[in-house]
Design a protein around this motif. Structure first.
Motif: not given
Length: 171
Positions: A124-125, A136, A138
């Motif tokens: 997504f980054a 997103d 993490t």
């Protein structure tokens, strides 16, 4: 293989081989025209698709109608290291996520019966490295983020809009 050859020879001699072969039907995904249909399908789905914008989904929670529900599974594969002094561990895992993206739905009959198609999915980054929207997500206390320690892999989209993304990596 010699037994298979003998059986095929016997069926052919009995006149049954052509009858059996005529009744065998491969799934549409295995047809000779798969490549053409899959190429057309991917092109149609990705036309005007913005991988940075999250999909709409039918929420199952009463407090909000906005957002995208994402399911997750962390499957532990191997404990690489544990440090009690540092309070850390290194784990090899498979991180699996799934969600619905109605922009990635289609009628299989219009595309030779194809019910699933793959898309590049890195992180997504880095949306430029992925063809579709990715969650997103993490881990809160990871030493390094998953964009650095997880491998890029293909996400599979199904005709009903369901998307599954599974990739190996280290936490």
């Amino acid at each position: 293989w010699s037994r298979c050859g003998n059986v095929i020879t016997m069926l052919a001699a009995a006149g049954l081989l052509s009858t059996i072969l005529a009744s065998v039907q491969l799934a549409p995904d295995f047809s000779a025209s798969y490549t053409a249909y899959a190429t057309q399908l991917r092109g149609d789905l990705l036309q005007n698709y913005d991988q940075v914008v999250p999909p709409t989904s039918i929420r199952k929670v009463p407090y909000s109608q906005a957002g995208t529900d994402v399911g997750m599974q962390l499957r532990f594969y191997k404990v690489r290291a544990v440090s009690a002094n540092e309070g850390s561990a290194s784990l090899k895992v498979w991180w699996r996520m799934w969600w619905n993206d109605t922009r990635l739905s289609w009628d299989p009959a219009a595309y030779g019966g194809i019910k699933a198609v793959s898309f590049n999915a890195a992180s997504f980054a880095t949306p430029g490295d992925s063809e579709i929207w990715l969650p997103d997500a993490t881990p809160y206390n990871a030493i390094q983020g998953p964009m650095h320690t997880f491998e890029a892999s293909l996400a599979v989209a199904y005709h009903d809009g369901r998307v599954e993304w599974s990739r190996p990596g280290t936490l």
